[in-house]
Write a protein that holds these residues in place. Structure first.
Motif, mmCIF file in Angstrom:
data_model
loop_
_atom_site.group_PDB
_atom_site.id
_atom_site.type_symbol
_atom_site.label_atom_id
_atom_site.label_comp_id
_atom_site.label_asym_id
_atom_site.label_seq_id
_atom_site.Cartn_x
_atom_site.Cartn_y
_atom_site.Cartn_z
ATOM 1 N N SER A 1 109.692 86.986 87.647
ATOM 2 C CA SER A 1 108.785 85.849 87.514
ATOM 3 C C SER A 1 108.651 85.053 88.799
ATOM 4 N N ASN B 1 103.773 88.313 86.408
ATOM 5 C CA ASN B 1 104.800 89.162 85.778
ATOM 6 C C ASN B 1 104.203 90.186 84.811
ATOM 7 N N TYR C 1 104.059 87.874 77.692
ATOM 8 C CA TYR C 1 104.758 87.585 78.950
ATOM 9 C C TYR C 1 104.686 86.097 79.294
ATOM 10 N N LEU D 1 107.922 83.762 79.726
ATOM 11 C CA LEU D 1 108.122 82.952 80.930
ATOM 12 C C LEU D 1 108.378 81.497 80.573
#
Length: 370
Positions: free
Chosen positions: A206, A212, A358, A362
């Motif tokens: 990240s 990412n 994702y 994150l």
């Protein structure tokens, strides 16, 4: 330039994933072993051999008519093998074998067969599908004898789509190959994603200048490659042991890619919510075993009980068995346009979900101070 960097990032993630899988060999056991174990156990127990079911024959007559009937028993066949494996024995031995479930049926030809034209049978249970099937085979033999003697008023002719049927064990082996595709793509992506979560390696990903999401694409690529490898392993086992003769392989390997993309992203979604691969693995294994036996792998959907057929209509994995098995066994040269459209549409839906997963992951890392 950004896309070039993204390409290198995907390649780097894929290379790193493969190295990780080779080091963490527990991630390779289930994808490569489970489909082959399912194939061997199922095909050996439920599908090994052809249509030649063991029956005991007790012949108490020495007439020409009885010999003619025995000849018909021995020559009556499906389009892959004889219907019966005849074992001549005395009555007591044959009757005991039937009662112990060692023979499908006892056929006794009495000494007055020439006059009575009657035979006597014994089965273990008259109400099971298997026993109904063996009685129908005997009736087919009788009809053949009547036809030979010109005593039938009407006779049926069976015209099959192919000259030779697919052996039961070959169908199971082919389904196991398709199972290897779906199962491996799902569990590999889930394991890799969960491993990053448990070992906190997503932080480094990240912090890179790139989104990412490229890590997710790399994981999907690895999962598809592993699915191809596992399917080849299962296919070789099926060809060596269970008469599998796969056809149209290029069509299958290209056509199944959208399904593998969806399976990989599904694995990522499962890992996102469950986090730990030791929890994820048994859930995915049980799910796909249930899919194999109850949604078109062990038996075609058309031959399933009504409740299973209803479930298969809404269970997406069953369509992989239903669509690709005919191609694999050369009953079809490929999928039709509507099937390709559905597979690509499903893959696109899952691809649209991937950035959301994702982003959630994150945010979860940031809120936890990671």
């Amino acid at each position: 330039m950004k896309w070039k960097a993204g390409y290198h990032a995907i390649a780097a993630i894929n290379k790193r994933n493969i190295k990780l899988l080779l080091r963490q060999k527990q991630f390779l056991v289930a994808p490569f072993v489970m489909p082959i174990v399912v194939m061997i156990l199922t095909a050996m127990i439920m599908g090994a051999g052809g249509d030649d079911w063991p029956v005991g024959l007790v012949n108490e007559s020495s007439s020409e008519e009885s010999q003619e009937f025995i000849k018909n028993l021995e020559t009556t066949h499906s389009n892959i093998s004889p219907y019966f494996s005849i074992m001549e024995m005395d009555y007591e031995e044959a009757s005991a074998a039937v009662k112990n479930g060692r023979l499908q049926m006892l056929i006794r030809i009495p000494d007055n067969f020439q006059q009575s034209q009657m035979v006597y049978t014994e089965t273990f249970n008259i109400n099971t599908d298997m026993m109904k099937n063996v009685r129908l085979r005997l009736e087919h033999t009788v009809l053949n004898q009547l036809a030979d003697n010109n005593e039938l008023i009407a006779a049926s002719e069976l015209i099959t789509e192919k000259e030779e049927d697919v052996w039961r064990e070959s169908f199971i082996a082919g389904s196991s190959v398709l199972l290897a595709f779906m199962f491996t793509a799902t569990i590999t992506a889930a394991n890799l994603f969960a491993f990053d979560i448990e070992n906190r390696t997503q932080k480094e990903i990240s912090l890179t200048p790139l989104n990412n999401i490229f890590a997710g694409i790399g994981t999907i690529l690895t999962s598809i490659l592993m699915a191809f490898a596992a399917s080849i392993s299962a296919m070789i086992a099926g060809m060596l042991v269970f008469r599998l003769e796969p056809q149209n392989l290029l069509t299958i390997y290209i056509g199944i890619i959208p399904a593998l993309i969806a399976c990989s992203i599904l694995g990522i979604i499962i890992a996102h919510f469950l986090k730990r691969y030791r929890v994820i693995q048994p859930i995915i294994i049980v799910t796909f075993m249930a899919t194999f036996f109850g949604a078109g792998g062990y038996n075609s959907v058309a031959g399933l009980p009504p409740i299973a057929r209803a479930f298969s209509e809404v269970w997406g994995f069953s369509y992989i068995f239903e669509w690709f098995n005919p191609v694999l066994h050369n009953f079809s040269n490929g999928l039709d346009v509507s099937q390709y459209v559905i597979l690509i549409a499903v893959a696109c839906i899952f691809i649209a979900i991937l950035p959301i997963v994702y982003k959630r992951e994150l945010l979860a890392k940031n809120s936890a101070g990671q």
